[in-house]
Design a protein around this motif. Structure first.
Motif, PDB file in Angstrom:
ATOM      1  N   TYR A  22       3.874  -4.138  -3.144  1.00  0.00           N
ATOM      2  CA  TYR A  22       4.839  -4.490  -2.108  1.00  0.00           C
ATOM      3  C   TYR A  22       4.989  -3.330  -1.124  1.00  0.00           C
ATOM      4  CZ  TYR A  22       9.455  -5.141   0.032  1.00  0.00           C
ATOM      5  OH  TYR A  22      10.491  -5.237   0.922  1.00  0.00           O
ATOM      6  N   ARG A  23       5.166  -2.138  -1.648  1.00  0.00           N
ATOM      7  CA  ARG A  23       5.332  -0.949  -0.799  1.00  0.00           C
ATOM      8  C   ARG A  23       4.089  -0.692   0.050  1.00  0.00           C
ATOM      9  NH1 ARG A  23      10.036   0.099   0.372  1.00  0.00           N
ATOM     10  NH2 ARG A  23      11.299  -0.746  -1.246  1.00  0.00           N
ATOM     11  N   GLU A  30       4.054  -1.789   8.720  1.00  0.00           N
ATOM     12  CA  GLU A  30       4.754  -0.793   9.531  1.00  0.00           C
ATOM     13  C   GLU A  30       3.795   0.042  10.372  1.00  0.00           C
ATOM     14  OE1 GLU A  30       6.956   1.294   6.529  1.00  0.00           O
ATOM     15  OE2 GLU A  30       8.563  -0.199   6.499  1.00  0.00           O
ATOM     16  N   HIS A  31       2.567   0.229   9.914  1.00  0.00           N
ATOM     17  CA  HIS A  31       1.580   1.068  10.599  1.00  0.00           C
ATOM     18  C   HIS A  31       0.370   0.255  11.065  1.00  0.00           C
ATOM     19  CE1 HIS A  31       3.975   3.844   8.161  1.00  0.00           C
ATOM     20  NE2 HIS A  31       3.823   4.642   9.190  1.00  0.00           N
ATOM     21  N   TYR A  32       0.582  -1.023  11.289  1.00  0.00           N
ATOM     22  CA  TYR A  32      -0.514  -1.935  11.607  1.00  0.00           C
ATOM     23  C   TYR A  32      -1.349  -1.473  12.799  1.00  0.00           C
ATOM     24  CZ  TYR A  32      -2.887  -6.243  12.937  1.00  0.00           C
ATOM     25  OH  TYR A  32      -3.828  -7.171  13.290  1.00  0.00           O
ATOM     26  N   GLN A  33      -0.704  -1.076  13.878  1.00  0.00           N
ATOM     27  CA  GLN A  33      -1.434  -0.672  15.080  1.00  0.00           C
ATOM     28  C   GLN A  33      -2.284   0.578  14.839  1.00  0.00           C
ATOM     29  OE1 GLN A  33      -1.583  -2.478  17.814  1.00  0.00           O
ATOM     30  NE2 GLN A  33      -0.078  -3.966  17.134  1.00  0.00           N
ATOM     31  N   GLU A  34      -1.851   1.437  13.939  1.00  0.00           N
ATOM     32  CA  GLU A  34      -2.553   2.694  13.678  1.00  0.00           C
ATOM     33  C   GLU A  34      -3.720   2.535  12.709  1.00  0.00           C
ATOM     34  OE1 GLU A  34       0.545   5.232  12.107  1.00  0.00           O
ATOM     35  OE2 GLU A  34       1.954   4.268  13.459  1.00  0.00           O
ATOM     36  N   LEU A  35      -3.699   1.509  11.876  1.00  0.00           N
ATOM     37  CA  LEU A  35      -4.698   1.372  10.814  1.00  0.00           C
ATOM     38  C   LEU A  35      -6.118   1.296  11.338  1.00  0.00           C
ATOM     39  CD1 LEU A  35      -3.028  -1.058   8.236  1.00  0.00           C
ATOM     40  CD2 LEU A  35      -3.340   1.413   8.040  1.00  0.00           C
ATOM     41  N   ARG A  36      -6.321   0.718  12.499  1.00  0.00           N
ATOM     42  CA  ARG A  36      -7.675   0.585  13.035  1.00  0.00           C
ATOM     43  C   ARG A  36      -8.315   1.938  13.322  1.00  0.00           C
ATOM     44  NH1 ARG A  36      -7.769  -3.220  17.695  1.00  0.00           N
ATOM     45  NH2 ARG A  36      -9.952  -2.660  17.878  1.00  0.00           N
ATOM     46  N   CYS A  37      -7.488   2.961  13.488  1.00  0.00           N
ATOM     47  CA  CYS A  37      -7.993   4.295  13.829  1.00  0.00           C
ATOM     48  C   CYS A  37      -7.999   5.243  12.637  1.00  0.00           C
ATOM     49  CB  CYS A  37      -7.122   4.904  14.928  1.00  0.00           C
ATOM     50  SG  CYS A  37      -6.982   3.894  16.394  1.00  0.00           S
ATOM     51  N   LYS A  38      -7.538   4.799  11.483  1.00  0.00           N
ATOM     52  CA  LYS A  38      -7.364   5.696  10.332  1.00  0.00           C
ATOM     53  C   LYS A  38      -8.399   5.424   9.241  1.00  0.00           C
ATOM     54  CE  LYS A  38      -3.241   7.366  11.625  1.00  0.00           C
ATOM     55  NZ  LYS A  38      -2.952   8.729  11.871  1.00  0.00           N
ATOM     56  N   THR A  39      -8.930   6.509   8.716  1.00  0.00           N
ATOM     57  CA  THR A  39      -9.782   6.387   7.538  1.00  0.00           C
ATOM     58  C   THR A  39      -8.888   6.302   6.311  1.00  0.00           C
ATOM     59  OG1 THR A  39      -9.902   8.770   7.164  1.00  0.00           O
ATOM     60  CG2 THR A  39     -11.577   7.806   8.638  1.00  0.00           C
ATOM     61  N   LEU A  40      -9.462   5.916   5.200  1.00  0.00           N
ATOM     62  CA  LEU A  40      -8.714   5.863   3.945  1.00  0.00           C
ATOM     63  C   LEU A  40      -8.165   7.241   3.605  1.00  0.00           C
ATOM     64  CD1 LEU A  40      -7.761   4.323   1.449  1.00  0.00           C
ATOM     65  CD2 LEU A  40     -10.018   4.697   0.438  1.00  0.00           C
ATOM     66  N   SER A  47       0.496   9.579   3.986  1.00  0.00           N
ATOM     67  CA  SER A  47       1.472   8.674   3.390  1.00  0.00           C
ATOM     68  C   SER A  47       1.736   9.070   1.945  1.00  0.00           C
ATOM     69  CB  SER A  47       0.949   7.226   3.434  1.00  0.00           C
ATOM     70  OG  SER A  47      -0.090   7.052   2.490  1.00  0.00           O
ATOM     71  N   GLU A  48       2.598   8.306   1.301  1.00  0.00           N
ATOM     72  CA  GLU A  48       2.904   8.550  -0.112  1.00  0.00           C
ATOM     73  C   GLU A  48       2.020   7.723  -1.037  1.00  0.00           C
ATOM     74  OE1 GLU A  48       6.545   5.773  -1.288  1.00  0.00           O
ATOM     75  OE2 GLU A  48       6.952   6.857   0.580  1.00  0.00           O
ATOM     76  N   TYR A  49       0.999   7.068  -0.474  1.00  0.00           N
ATOM     77  CA  TYR A  49       0.175   6.159  -1.252  1.00  0.00           C
ATOM     78  C   TYR A  49      -1.149   6.797  -1.643  1.00  0.00           C
ATOM     79  CZ  TYR A  49       3.817   3.249   0.387  1.00  0.00           C
ATOM     80  OH  TYR A  49       5.070   2.772   0.642  1.00  0.00           O
ATOM     81  N   THR A  50      -1.594   6.463  -2.827  1.00  0.00           N
ATOM     82  CA  THR A  50      -2.855   6.995  -3.327  1.00  0.00           C
ATOM     83  C   THR A  50      -4.001   6.080  -2.894  1.00  0.00           C
ATOM     84  OG1 THR A  50      -2.789   5.744  -5.391  1.00  0.00           O
ATOM     85  CG2 THR A  50      -1.669   7.896  -5.382  1.00  0.00           C
ATOM     86  N   GLU A  51      -5.197   6.589  -3.038  1.00  0.00           N
ATOM     87  CA  GLU A  51      -6.369   5.763  -2.753  1.00  0.00           C
ATOM     88  C   GLU A  51      -6.371   4.537  -3.661  1.00  0.00           C
ATOM     89  OE1 GLU A  51     -11.186   6.256  -3.015  1.00  0.00           O
ATOM     90  OE2 GLU A  51     -10.032   7.948  -2.215  1.00  0.00           O
ATOM     91  N   GLU A  52      -5.949   4.731  -4.905  1.00  0.00           N
ATOM     92  CA  GLU A  52      -5.888   3.616  -5.856  1.00  0.00           C
ATOM     93  C   GLU A  52      -4.904   2.539  -5.390  1.00  0.00           C
ATOM     94  OE1 GLU A  52      -4.882   2.648 -10.545  1.00  0.00           O
ATOM     95  OE2 GLU A  52      -4.819   4.725  -9.853  1.00  0.00           O
TER      96      GLU A  52
END
Length: 196
Positions: A22-23, A30-40, A47-52
């Motif tokens: 969910y998070r 929340e970061h939809y517009q930025e995702l196209r420019c970001k690598t994993l 962010s606070e999220y892991t690759e997993e």
């Protein structure tokens, strides 16, 4: 075929527990517009999220490779932008309004629509709350708003980390009024006003 953003929104709107998936989905909206420019790697670093976490969620969406996910996201962003432009160019406003059962005059209705558009434009996030059935039809609205850079999310009472902001615009949708009577006292007192 649904675009990727619509699938993420459907997941968010239907979820009933506050967990890592969910998070992660909320972060993506929340970061939809930025995702196209970001690598994993950049997303993990910023962010606070892991690759997993990210790979588990995009795996849920049917992707086993982040670059495939990002490529699809970019194609879908371009597609949705084209769809919205075509819809605006080919919409028969008079025909649409005449098919609605509105009280009052057409001019009053259009003034209300203009007023709501102004409120949305001038403020921050759009928060959707209310009954399950009325909210089930908001996915296209949310997809359009997010595609234009305006965050539009559904409020979930189970999300104890959710904080309303003074700049939020809350739309409370209810067919019978039951959802409003069951809404939290804080939500009713602080965030719901009737627009006439």
């Amino acid at each position: 075929m649904d675009i990727l953003l619509s699938r993420i929104i459907r997941y968010l709107n239907g979820v009933i527990t506050d967990d890592r998936q969910y998070r992660t989905a909320l972060f993506m909206v929340e970061h939809y517009q930025e995702l196209r420019c970001k690598t994993l790697e950049e997303i993990v670093k910023e962010s606070e999220y892991t690759e997993e976490d990210i790979m588990t969620f995009i795996g849920y969406l049917g992707y086993h490779d982040y670059e495939d996910f990002r490529e699809r996201l970019m194609m879908d962003q371009d597609l949705r932008s084209s769809q919205m432009q075509l819809r605006l160019l080919h919409t028969d406003i008079d025909g649409m309004i005449s098919s609605l059962h509105i009280s009052g005059s057409k001019e009053d209705f259009l003034n209300l629509v203009d007023h709501l558009a102004e409120i949305i434009y001038e403020n921050g996030r759009i928060i959707l709350a209310g009954g399950y059935s009325p909210l089930s039809v908001t996915v296209d609205f949310q997809t359009d708003m997010i595609s234009m850079g305006k965050q539009a999310i559904e409020y979930h009472q189970f999300d104890k980390n959710f904080k309303f902001k003074d700049t939020d615009v809350v739309f409370f949708l209810t067919a019978t009024g039951r959802a409003l009577s069951h809404a939290s006292k804080s939500l009713k007192e602080n965030w719901i006003i009737e627009i006439k």
